[in-house]
Design an enzyme around this catalytic site. Sequence first.
Site, mmCIF file in Angstrom:
data_model
loop_
_atom_site.group_PDB
_atom_site.id
_atom_site.type_symbol
_atom_site.label_atom_id
_atom_site.label_comp_id
_atom_site.label_asym_id
_atom_site.label_seq_id
_atom_site.Cartn_x
_atom_site.Cartn_y
_atom_site.Cartn_z
ATOM 1 C CD1 TRP A 73 12.228 -40.555 16.239
ATOM 2 C CD2 TRP A 73 13.984 -40.336 14.868
ATOM 3 N NE1 TRP A 73 11.852 -39.720 15.207
ATOM 4 C CE2 TRP A 73 12.911 -39.569 14.357
ATOM 5 C CE3 TRP A 73 15.190 -40.361 14.170
ATOM 6 C CZ2 TRP A 73 13.009 -38.832 13.178
ATOM 7 C CZ3 TRP A 73 15.286 -39.629 13.007
ATOM 8 C CH2 TRP A 73 14.216 -38.869 12.521
ATOM 9 C CG ASP A 101 17.595 -39.069 20.490
ATOM 10 O OD1 ASP A 101 17.347 -37.905 20.851
ATOM 11 O OD2 ASP A 101 17.323 -39.500 19.346
ATOM 12 C CE LYS A 142 12.232 -34.432 17.334
ATOM 13 N NZ LYS A 142 11.289 -34.327 16.213
#
Length: 361
Positions: free
Chosen positions: A102, A172, A196
Site C-alpha cells: 500500500w 494512511d 477494515k
Amino acid sequence: MSRAFNFSAGPATLPESVLRQARDELLEWRDAGASLVELSHRGPEFMQVAAEAEADLRTLLSIPDDYAVLFLSGGATTQQALVALNLASPGQAADYVVTGHWGRTALKQATPYAEARVVASSEAGGFRDIPARGDWRLSADAAYVHYTANETIHGVEFREVPDVGAVPLVADFSSSIAAEPIDVSRFGMIYAGAQKNLGPVGVSVVILRRDLLERAGQPRAPIFDYAAHAKAGSMLNTPPSFNWYLAGLVFKWMLAEGGVAEFARRNARKAALLYAAIDGSGGFYRNEVAPAARSRMNVPFFLHDDALDPVFLDEARAAGLISLKGHRALGGMRASIYNAMPEAGVQALTGFMQAFQGRHG
C-alpha cells in the site's frame, strides 16, 4: 443462523450488534416512515446521523478542533491521489516511505501530480521490517511526508509515529485507525478507508489540519478539493449515506465498549496469542516479519509445507473460521484481527492451528 469468525482483510468483520441494529432499522429509520437509504442526505434525519458520527469520531480519536473531519466516497486509494492534488504545488516534491504494497500504491497514485520521491524503503528485504528512521533521506522542501501506518498485506506496522520535523506528516491509517490511541496533532493529515476498522466499504475518513486546506495545490475540479468538501460538510455531492450511517454505529459501539484505550488492550492480547501460537509451533507455522515491526491487525503466516495450504483452509472453514487465505502477492495464510474480531475468534483460531498441527505435523 451461525456466523463464522471472519478473518477477512477487508471488507472485514463488523460488530454483530451493529449489523443487527442496522437490520432492525433498515426498513424504517426511527419514525421517519422510510429507510435511511431512501431519505435525502440533506434532510434532518440524515443530517442528525452525520453530525453524531463526526462528534463520536472526534471523541473516539481525541481529534483537536483545528482539524477538519471529512467523510468521502471511495477508499484509501482515492485519497492517495487527492493528497498530492491538494497538498503539493505543481512540480513540488513529496517524500514517501514505502514499507509494503500500500505504500507502493500510494507512491503510484501520487506520481502523476507530484515529484514523489522514495526516501526510505524496505522492499529489498521483502517488506519484512521498517527502515531505520536515521536512514530516511528526507527533504526540507517536501510538500509532505507520507507513510503507511500498517501494511495490510505484508503485516508490517509502525509502532511509533515518526518525527519528520516541520514538514506535514501524512499517514494512511486504513487498517489500524482506532486500534490504539494516537496523537492526531502530530499529523498534517490522516486518512482511512472505513472497511477494515471503522465500518463498511465505500466511505473514507479524512482528518486534515485546517491550515492545510488553504494550500493551493494542483488545478483540480471542486469534487477533488478537500476545502470544498470541508465547506460543504462532506456533502458537496451525494455521499454514501448508508455507509456513513453504519460507520457511525461502529463509532457508538466502540465508545460503549470503552473506547480506543480498551481496544488497544484487546488488540495487544489477540496479537500476542496468535504470534505465540505461530512462534511456539516449532516451525510448523512461521511469520517472517521482524518481531518489532509485526502488525497487531494483519498477521500473515505460512505452513512448513505449502501443499497443506488448501487442506488448512478447507478444515478451517469447516471449523467456522473463514477468509484466512493469504494475499496472492504472498501466499500462505493471513488472519486479520481488527477491533471487531472478538478475542474468542482468535482463541478459536489458535486452538484450530494447534489441532491441525497435531493431525498433519
